[in-house]
Enzyme design. Structure first.
Site, PDB file in Angstrom:
ATOM      1  N   CYS A 100       0.896  -1.165   0.129  1.00 15.32           N
ATOM      2  CA  CYS A 100       0.163  -0.026  -0.090  1.00 15.32           C
ATOM      3  C   CYS A 100       0.883   1.324   0.033  1.00 15.32           C
ATOM      4  O   CYS A 100       1.427   1.507  -0.925  1.00 15.32           O
ATOM      5  CB  CYS A 100      -1.093   0.092   1.177  1.00 15.32           C
ATOM      6  SG  CYS A 100      -2.308   0.961   0.796  1.00 15.32           S
ATOM      7  N   ARG A 137     -12.833   5.939  -1.234  1.00 16.29           N
ATOM      8  CA  ARG A 137     -11.881   5.319  -0.809  1.00 16.29           C
ATOM      9  C   ARG A 137     -11.908   3.885  -1.470  1.00 16.29           C
ATOM     10  O   ARG A 137     -13.173   3.538  -1.350  1.00 16.29           O
ATOM     11  CB  ARG A 137     -11.391   5.212   0.558  1.00 16.29           C
ATOM     12  CG  ARG A 137     -10.794   6.499   1.325  1.00 16.29           C
ATOM     13  CD  ARG A 137     -10.413   6.517   2.704  1.00 16.29           C
ATOM     14  NE  ARG A 137      -9.321   5.629   2.941  1.00 16.29           N
ATOM     15  CZ  ARG A 137      -8.119   5.884   2.622  1.00 16.29           C
ATOM     16  NH1 ARG A 137      -7.657   7.340   2.518  1.00 16.29           N
ATOM     17  NH2 ARG A 137      -7.136   5.186   2.900  1.00 16.29           N
ATOM     18  N   HIS A 207      -3.404  -5.742   2.423  1.00 16.27           N
ATOM     19  CA  HIS A 207      -3.121  -5.734   3.966  1.00 16.27           C
ATOM     20  C   HIS A 207      -3.448  -7.089   4.370  1.00 16.27           C
ATOM     21  O   HIS A 207      -4.001  -7.780   3.682  1.00 16.27           O
ATOM     22  CB  HIS A 207      -3.618  -4.521   4.772  1.00 16.27           C
ATOM     23  CG  HIS A 207      -3.195  -3.125   4.517  1.00 16.27           C
ATOM     24  ND1 HIS A 207      -2.142  -2.644   4.721  1.00 16.27           N
ATOM     25  CD2 HIS A 207      -3.740  -2.189   3.698  1.00 16.27           C
ATOM     26  CE1 HIS A 207      -1.855  -1.442   4.386  1.00 16.27           C
ATOM     27  NE2 HIS A 207      -2.970  -0.988   3.708  1.00 16.27           N
TER      28      HIS A 207
HETATM   29  N1  GLN Z   1      -2.246   6.981   2.049  1.00 18.29           N
HETATM   30  C1  GLN Z   1      -2.144   6.155   1.182  1.00 18.29           C
HETATM   31  C2  GLN Z   1      -3.834   5.946   0.458  1.00 18.29           C
HETATM   32  O1  GLN Z   1      -4.718   6.223   1.243  1.00 18.29           O
HETATM   33  C3  GLN Z   1      -2.075   4.733   1.484  1.00 18.29           C
HETATM   34  C4  GLN Z   1      -2.852   4.374   2.630  1.00 18.29           C
HETATM   35  C5  GLN Z   1      -2.500   2.625   3.062  1.00 18.29           C
HETATM   36  O2  GLN Z   1      -1.274   2.610   3.258  1.00 18.29           O
HETATM   37  N2  GLN Z   1      -3.413   1.991   3.563  1.00 18.29           N
HETATM   38  O3  GLN Z   1      -3.893   5.969  -0.667  1.00 18.29           O
END
Ligand code: GLN
Length: 260
Positions: A100, A137, A207
């Site tokens: 990520c 998101r 993750h």
């Molecule tokens: N900040 C980055 C995004 O939101 C990565 C987030 C994360 O590592 N889960 O895309």
């Protein structure tokens, strides 16, 4: 190198900063699956301002996910020789896994929601843009199919399952995707790709942490690292009943498989 002398060093990049959703579990999975085969493991935390120091034996480099604030600190830290060292390690066939936020910084740049372009290491030909106002998101469970270059002859298709939560949309240039999305969003929720792979560098949005319930991938990373010092080394099979049960419980649930 004789089996007795081989040792694995896991270089955990930014361990205390980039550990979203327990990505530290990736370090534990690789460590245990190596030690269960009698191969000793050192874990070295590589923090801000600290150099990456490959060893004379087998090395594996991991970094996890984190929020924009941590990513800004990492981008600064990786903008000099450290990023160049990591790129050189990948170009030389070194094994690197970025998850990520760590994955996003393996591209050319990660653009934050505020419009700041954080420079990446340039391991993958890709970049990440922020979500637009009208875009949500990308959050949820993921099932994806991996075409494993190591299995080219058999044409085996492997699967990985995990969890994603990112606002960024990653667009691949020449970079190969790591996997094709079966369920979930992946790189950008549009082109059906998940992650990236070049040589032995792997990037993913998954993750979970990813590796404990995807034992084949854990062993692939481990074997690629060990074979750089002993090209004939093999990994004894392990009893993966618990790991595969964890994988199936997620994969079947999110894909609807296994429902009578
Ligand atoms: N900040 C980055 C995004 O939101 C990565 C987030 C994360 O590592 N889960 O895309």
């Amino acid at each position: 190198m004789s089996r007795e002398r081989i040792k694995l060093t896991i270089h955990h990049l930014y361990a205390d900063m980039m550990n979203l959703y327990g990505d530290r579990g990736n370090v534990i999975a690789i460590k245990k699956r190596s030690e269960w085969r009698g191969i000793p493991v050192d874990v070295v935390d590589v923090g801000l301002g600290e150099s990456i120091r490959p060893t004379s034996s087998a090395d594996l480099f991991l970094f996890g996910g984190g929020q924009d604030r941590e990513q800004a600190l990492l981008a600064e830290d990786l903008s000099g020789t450290k990023g160049a060292d990591l790129r050189a390690i990948v170009d030389d066939g070194g094994v690197v896994l970025g998850v990520c936020g760590g994955y996003q910084l393996m591209g050319h740049h990660y653009e934050t929601p505020e419009g700041e372009k954080l420079p990446g290491v340039g391991i993958f030909d890709m970049h990440t843009r922020p979500r637009r106002e009208d875009e949500a998101r990308l959050i949820g469970n993921v099932l994806a199919r991996v075409r494993v270059p190591e299995d080219e002859e058999s044409g085996a298709i492997r699967e990985i399952a995990g969890f994603e939560n990112h606002g960024g949309r990653t667009e691949l240039g020449e970079a190969d995707p790591l996997a094709e999305i079966v369920v979930g969003y992946g790189n950008n929720g549009r082109d059906g790709t998940e992650g990236a792979r070049r040589l032995n560098a792997y990037g993913t949005y998954l993750h979970g942490s990813l590796l404990p319930k995807n034992p084949w991938l854990t062993d692939q990373l481990l074997l690629n690292a060990l074979r750089r010092v002993d090209e004939k080394i093999e990994l004894e099979p392990l009893d993966d009943a618990a790991e595969l049960s964890a994988f199936s419980s997620v994969a079947d649930r999110i894909s609807g498989r296994g429902r009578g």
